[in-house]
Scaffold this motif. Sequence first.
Motif, PDB file in Angstrom:
ATOM      1  N   TRP A  34      -5.137 -44.393 -36.571  1.00  0.00           N
ATOM      2  CA  TRP A  34      -4.522 -43.173 -36.584  1.00  0.00           C
ATOM      3  C   TRP A  34      -5.831 -42.490 -35.193  1.00  0.00           C
ATOM      4  CZ3 TRP A  34      -2.037 -39.303 -40.842  1.00  0.00           C
ATOM      5  CH2 TRP A  34      -1.273 -39.953 -41.939  1.00  0.00           C
ATOM      6  N   LEU A  35      -7.451 -43.194 -35.001  1.00  0.00           N
ATOM      7  CA  LEU A  35      -8.235 -41.748 -34.307  1.00  0.00           C
ATOM      8  C   LEU A  35      -8.557 -43.150 -33.399  1.00  0.00           C
ATOM      9  CD1 LEU A  35      -9.920 -40.702 -37.555  1.00  0.00           C
ATOM     10  CD2 LEU A  35      -8.057 -39.246 -36.083  1.00  0.00           C
ATOM     11  N   PRO A  36      -8.214 -42.460 -31.679  1.00  0.00           N
ATOM     12  CA  PRO A  36      -8.381 -43.453 -30.750  1.00  0.00           C
ATOM     13  C   PRO A  36      -9.977 -43.883 -31.107  1.00  0.00           C
ATOM     14  CG  PRO A  36      -7.505 -42.203 -30.091  1.00  0.00           C
ATOM     15  CD  PRO A  36      -7.905 -41.593 -31.311  1.00  0.00           C
ATOM     16  N   GLY A  37     -10.773 -45.138 -31.466  1.00  0.00           N
ATOM     17  CA  GLY A  37     -11.759 -45.179 -31.277  1.00  0.00           C
ATOM     18  C   GLY A  37     -12.985 -44.978 -32.795  1.00  0.00           C
ATOM     19  N   HIS A  38     -12.143 -45.122 -33.785  1.00  0.00           N
ATOM     20  CA  HIS A  38     -12.163 -44.912 -34.860  1.00  0.00           C
ATOM     21  C   HIS A  38     -11.897 -45.256 -35.805  1.00  0.00           C
ATOM     22  CE1 HIS A  38     -15.648 -41.665 -33.733  1.00  0.00           C
ATOM     23  NE2 HIS A  38     -14.772 -40.921 -32.661  1.00  0.00           N
ATOM     24  N   MET A  78     -11.683 -46.724 -18.758  1.00  0.00           N
ATOM     25  CA  MET A  78     -12.003 -45.949 -20.034  1.00  0.00           C
ATOM     26  C   MET A  78     -13.384 -45.776 -20.738  1.00  0.00           C
ATOM     27  SD  MET A  78     -10.378 -42.912 -22.298  1.00  0.00           S
ATOM     28  CE  MET A  78     -10.172 -42.091 -20.441  1.00  0.00           C
ATOM     29  N   SER A  79     -14.275 -46.218 -21.120  1.00  0.00           N
ATOM     30  CA  SER A  79     -15.152 -46.750 -22.778  1.00  0.00           C
ATOM     31  C   SER A  79     -14.866 -47.020 -23.451  1.00  0.00           C
ATOM     32  CB  SER A  79     -16.617 -47.004 -22.097  1.00  0.00           C
ATOM     33  OG  SER A  79     -16.688 -45.277 -22.194  1.00  0.00           O
ATOM     34  N   GLU A  80     -15.369 -47.297 -24.168  1.00  0.00           N
ATOM     35  CA  GLU A  80     -14.246 -47.016 -25.435  1.00  0.00           C
ATOM     36  C   GLU A  80     -15.958 -46.130 -26.447  1.00  0.00           C
ATOM     37  OE1 GLU A  80     -15.323 -49.352 -30.210  1.00  0.00           O
ATOM     38  OE2 GLU A  80     -15.399 -51.122 -28.841  1.00  0.00           O
ATOM     39  N   LEU A  81     -17.140 -45.968 -26.355  1.00  0.00           N
ATOM     40  CA  LEU A  81     -17.501 -45.281 -25.974  1.00  0.00           C
ATOM     41  C   LEU A  81     -17.416 -43.667 -25.960  1.00  0.00           C
ATOM     42  CD1 LEU A  81     -20.420 -44.021 -27.247  1.00  0.00           C
ATOM     43  CD2 LEU A  81     -21.319 -44.159 -25.543  1.00  0.00           C
ATOM     44  N   PHE A  82     -16.630 -43.676 -24.568  1.00  0.00           N
ATOM     45  CA  PHE A  82     -15.510 -42.649 -24.102  1.00  0.00           C
ATOM     46  C   PHE A  82     -15.284 -42.082 -24.772  1.00  0.00           C
ATOM     47  CE2 PHE A  82     -13.191 -39.602 -21.252  1.00  0.00           C
ATOM     48  CZ  PHE A  82     -13.543 -39.288 -20.917  1.00  0.00           C
ATOM     49  N   VAL A  83     -13.984 -42.973 -25.674  1.00  0.00           N
ATOM     50  CA  VAL A  83     -13.033 -42.590 -26.238  1.00  0.00           C
ATOM     51  C   VAL A  83     -13.426 -42.462 -27.227  1.00  0.00           C
ATOM     52  CG1 VAL A  83     -10.297 -43.351 -27.354  1.00  0.00           C
ATOM     53  CG2 VAL A  83     -11.596 -43.352 -24.252  1.00  0.00           C
ATOM     54  N   ARG A  84     -13.935 -43.060 -28.107  1.00  0.00           N
ATOM     55  CA  ARG A  84     -14.970 -42.534 -29.842  1.00  0.00           C
ATOM     56  C   ARG A  84     -15.388 -40.799 -29.143  1.00  0.00           C
ATOM     57  NH1 ARG A  84     -16.986 -45.872 -33.702  1.00  0.00           N
ATOM     58  NH2 ARG A  84     -18.283 -44.909 -34.761  1.00  0.00           N
ATOM     59  N   SER A  85     -16.351 -40.868 -28.194  1.00  0.00           N
ATOM     60  CA  SER A  85     -17.074 -39.340 -28.462  1.00  0.00           C
ATOM     61  C   SER A  85     -16.178 -38.275 -28.273  1.00  0.00           C
ATOM     62  CB  SER A  85     -18.313 -39.297 -27.084  1.00  0.00           C
ATOM     63  OG  SER A  85     -18.815 -40.458 -27.150  1.00  0.00           O
ATOM     64  N   LEU A  86     -14.960 -38.491 -27.862  1.00  0.00           N
ATOM     65  CA  LEU A  86     -13.829 -37.496 -27.082  1.00  0.00           C
ATOM     66  C   LEU A  86     -13.179 -36.902 -28.254  1.00  0.00           C
ATOM     67  CD1 LEU A  86     -12.823 -36.022 -24.940  1.00  0.00           C
ATOM     68  CD2 LEU A  86     -10.860 -37.982 -24.686  1.00  0.00           C
ATOM     69  N   ALA A  87     -12.863 -38.250 -29.141  1.00  0.00           N
ATOM     70  CA  ALA A  87     -11.742 -38.024 -30.471  1.00  0.00           C
ATOM     71  C   ALA A  87     -12.718 -37.182 -31.227  1.00  0.00           C
ATOM     72  CB  ALA A  87     -11.225 -39.404 -30.605  1.00  0.00           C
ATOM     73  N   ALA A  88     -14.487 -37.629 -31.444  1.00  0.00           N
ATOM     74  CA  ALA A  88     -14.563 -37.248 -32.171  1.00  0.00           C
ATOM     75  C   ALA A  88     -15.635 -35.358 -32.088  1.00  0.00           C
ATOM     76  CB  ALA A  88     -16.445 -38.032 -32.114  1.00  0.00           C
ATOM     77  N   VAL A  89     -15.623 -35.139 -31.035  1.00  0.00           N
ATOM     78  CA  VAL A  89     -15.537 -34.098 -29.946  1.00  0.00           C
ATOM     79  C   VAL A  89     -14.298 -33.258 -31.469  1.00  0.00           C
ATOM     80  CG1 VAL A  89     -16.151 -32.461 -28.091  1.00  0.00           C
ATOM     81  CG2 VAL A  89     -17.145 -34.281 -28.512  1.00  0.00           C
ATOM     82  N   ALA A  90     -13.361 -33.185 -30.193  1.00  0.00           N
ATOM     83  CA  ALA A  90     -12.409 -33.455 -31.220  1.00  0.00           C
ATOM     84  C   ALA A  90     -11.849 -32.608 -31.874  1.00  0.00           C
ATOM     85  CB  ALA A  90     -11.161 -33.792 -30.200  1.00  0.00           C
ATOM     86  N   MET A  91     -12.124 -33.971 -33.740  1.00  0.00           N
ATOM     87  CA  MET A  91     -12.335 -33.896 -34.520  1.00  0.00           C
ATOM     88  C   MET A  91     -13.321 -32.495 -35.386  1.00  0.00           C
ATOM     89  SD  MET A  91     -11.591 -37.213 -36.328  1.00  0.00           S
ATOM     90  CE  MET A  91     -12.317 -37.760 -35.165  1.00  0.00           C
ATOM     91  N   MET A  92     -14.598 -32.322 -34.090  1.00  0.00           N
ATOM     92  CA  MET A  92     -15.051 -31.829 -35.060  1.00  0.00           C
ATOM     93  C   MET A  92     -14.578 -29.975 -34.238  1.00  0.00           C
ATOM     94  SD  MET A  92     -18.823 -32.709 -33.489  1.00  0.00           S
ATOM     95  CE  MET A  92     -19.166 -34.898 -34.347  1.00  0.00           C
ATOM     96  N   LEU A  93     -14.352 -29.730 -33.236  1.00  0.00           N
ATOM     97  CA  LEU A  93     -13.347 -28.708 -33.169  1.00  0.00           C
ATOM     98  C   LEU A  93     -13.089 -28.183 -33.542  1.00  0.00           C
ATOM     99  CD1 LEU A  93     -13.455 -28.920 -29.145  1.00  0.00           C
ATOM    100  CD2 LEU A  93     -15.331 -27.720 -30.315  1.00  0.00           C
TER     101      LEU A  93
END
Length: 210
Positions: free
Chosen positions: A180-184, A1-16
């Motif tokens: 705390w936050l994957p990729g962030h 799993m790429s770092e960008l994908f993990v970063r993006s997934l975590a970001a979207v979850a936080m936004m939601l």
Amino acid sequence: MSELFVRSLAAVAMMLVAVAAAVVGGYSFAILVAAAATAIFYEWTRIARGWGLAWQVAGFVYALVPALALLWVRDRADHGLALLLWIFIVTWATDVGAYFVGRAFGRTKLAPSISPGKTVAGLYGGMAAATILAGGWALVTKLDVTLLVLAPLFALAAQGGDLFESWMKRRAGVKDSGDWLPGHGGLLDRLDGLVPVAILTALVQLAGLA
């Protein structure tokens, strides 16, 4: 799993989570803001450990003031929910625009002694993204047209907040404010841009300028 994908997934979850709490409002949003402020203060004290009492007091103010600003905007400002989401859009669009434009076109470093990864192209990309997306949101929701002008200026402030936190980390010799936050990294790593945008938006509202 790429770092960008993990970063993006975590970001979207936080936004939601943030948007859901903002829409619900009341205790849900207040609890989320309080939790974020507590985490910010905790991470600040870890970074600034040994820097003296003044830095600890500054960290308390740094965490408290934007929290109060967000709560005031949501519950007391005109068009509170729309304006709160405008704050989020400015901050997120700045981050996303700066990241992708910087990666694609970044050549000239913005502040190499503070944050070597940031570029001038990224700065402009973040400002442009905030102007387009937050400006569009202001038009659609019939917010004050002054926010169209303020969007790029607040995007600049958001990137200033990012650079300030980067300077703190460099001084402390740490890569991230937490883990705390994957990729962030830590929460402060993600909310450093939100701090000035929230405060400035509340001040503009209180002054009756927007």
